[in-house]
Design a protein around this motif. Sequence first.
Motif, mmCIF file in Angstrom:
data_model
loop_
_atom_site.group_PDB
_atom_site.id
_atom_site.type_symbol
_atom_site.label_atom_id
_atom_site.label_comp_id
_atom_site.label_asym_id
_atom_site.label_seq_id
_atom_site.Cartn_x
_atom_site.Cartn_y
_atom_site.Cartn_z
ATOM 1 N N GLU A 79 10.528 -90.125 -78.956
ATOM 2 C CA GLU A 79 9.091 -90.312 -79.169
ATOM 3 C C GLU A 79 8.776 -91.031 -80.473
ATOM 4 O O GLU A 79 7.696 -91.576 -80.632
ATOM 5 C CB GLU A 79 8.384 -88.951 -79.176
ATOM 6 C CG GLU A 79 8.406 -88.227 -77.844
ATOM 7 C CD GLU A 79 9.714 -87.463 -77.604
ATOM 8 O OE1 GLU A 79 10.431 -87.155 -78.578
ATOM 9 O OE2 GLU A 79 10.023 -87.212 -76.425
ATOM 10 N N ALA A 80 9.679 -91.005 -81.412
ATOM 11 C CA ALA A 80 9.443 -91.584 -82.733
ATOM 12 C C ALA A 80 9.611 -93.104 -82.696
ATOM 13 O O ALA A 80 10.543 -93.614 -82.087
ATOM 14 C CB ALA A 80 10.398 -90.966 -83.753
ATOM 15 N N LYS A 81 8.742 -93.787 -83.368
ATOM 16 C CA LYS A 81 8.751 -95.252 -83.393
ATOM 17 C C LYS A 81 9.464 -95.809 -84.621
ATOM 18 O O LYS A 81 9.334 -96.983 -84.931
ATOM 19 C CB LYS A 81 7.315 -95.791 -83.352
ATOM 20 C CG LYS A 81 6.514 -95.315 -82.162
ATOM 21 C CD LYS A 81 7.104 -95.812 -80.878
ATOM 22 C CE LYS A 81 6.247 -95.389 -79.697
ATOM 23 N NZ LYS A 81 6.935 -95.527 -78.436
ATOM 24 N N VAL A 82 10.225 -94.974 -85.309
ATOM 25 C CA VAL A 82 10.837 -95.385 -86.578
ATOM 26 C C VAL A 82 12.285 -95.833 -86.436
ATOM 27 O O VAL A 82 12.933 -96.144 -87.441
ATOM 28 C CB VAL A 82 10.731 -94.257 -87.632
ATOM 29 C CG1 VAL A 82 9.273 -93.971 -87.961
ATOM 30 C CG2 VAL A 82 11.451 -93.008 -87.162
ATOM 31 N N TYR A 83 12.798 -95.878 -85.209
ATOM 32 C CA TYR A 83 14.196 -96.264 -84.977
ATOM 33 C C TYR A 83 14.277 -97.579 -84.221
ATOM 34 O O TYR A 83 13.432 -97.876 -83.381
ATOM 35 C CB TYR A 83 14.938 -95.171 -84.189
ATOM 36 C CG TYR A 83 14.845 -93.832 -84.857
ATOM 37 C CD1 TYR A 83 15.541 -93.579 -86.032
ATOM 38 C CD2 TYR A 83 14.043 -92.831 -84.340
ATOM 39 C CE1 TYR A 83 15.434 -92.358 -86.675
ATOM 40 C CE2 TYR A 83 13.937 -91.598 -84.970
ATOM 41 C CZ TYR A 83 14.628 -91.368 -86.136
ATOM 42 O OH TYR A 83 14.520 -90.167 -86.771
ATOM 43 N N THR A 84 15.314 -98.342 -84.512
ATOM 44 C CA THR A 84 15.532 -99.597 -83.798
ATOM 45 C C THR A 84 16.067 -99.301 -82.400
ATOM 46 O O THR A 84 16.527 -98.181 -82.115
ATOM 47 C CB THR A 84 16.553 -100.475 -84.540
ATOM 48 O OG1 THR A 84 17.835 -99.821 -84.495
ATOM 49 C CG2 THR A 84 16.135 -100.735 -85.989
#
Length: 157
Positions: A79-84
Motif C-alpha cells: 500500500e505504501a508509495k515510497v518504494y520503487t
Amino acid sequence: MDARLDLFASPVAAKVVKHLASAGAAIPDSVIPHSTQELVKIRASQLNGCGFCLDMHTKDATAAGETALRLNLVAAWREAKVYTDAERAALELTEQGTRLADHHTGVTDEAWANAAKHYDEEQLAALVSLIALINAFNRLNVMTQQPAGYYVPGQFA
C-alpha cells in the motif's frame, strides 16, 4: 528475556554463525542496492518474528541513511508509495521465499517473473542468497530467543 543459548559460547553454533556470516559477506558488495538489501532483511525478519534481526537491520538501515518513513512502512509495502517497483519485486520475492509453504511451488512464477524484470541473473542470485541467509539467521535467533534492543550499528562488521 534471556537467550536460551549463547550462540557464540557454543563451539558448534559459533562455527555455524561464522560460516553463515562468511557466506553473507559476498552479498553486500553485490549489485543489489544496500537499501534493498536492508528492506529484504527487515521484511523477512518481520515475517519470522525475529526481534534481534529487526533491531540490527533497522538500526543498520538508519545508520546508512534510510528514512524512518520507509522503515515504518515495510510491513505495508503493497500500500505504501515510497518504494520503487524493483524494491516491491524484491519484497514480494522475500515474502514468498520466506513463506515457502504458502504456495505449492514455494515462489510463484509471477513473483519470479516480476523480480526478473528488475534484476539480472547475478542480482537474482544475490537476492535469493540474501533471502535464504536472513531466514537462516532468523531461525537461529528465534529458536534460541536472542533478545533485541542492544545492537549497535556495525557491531558485527
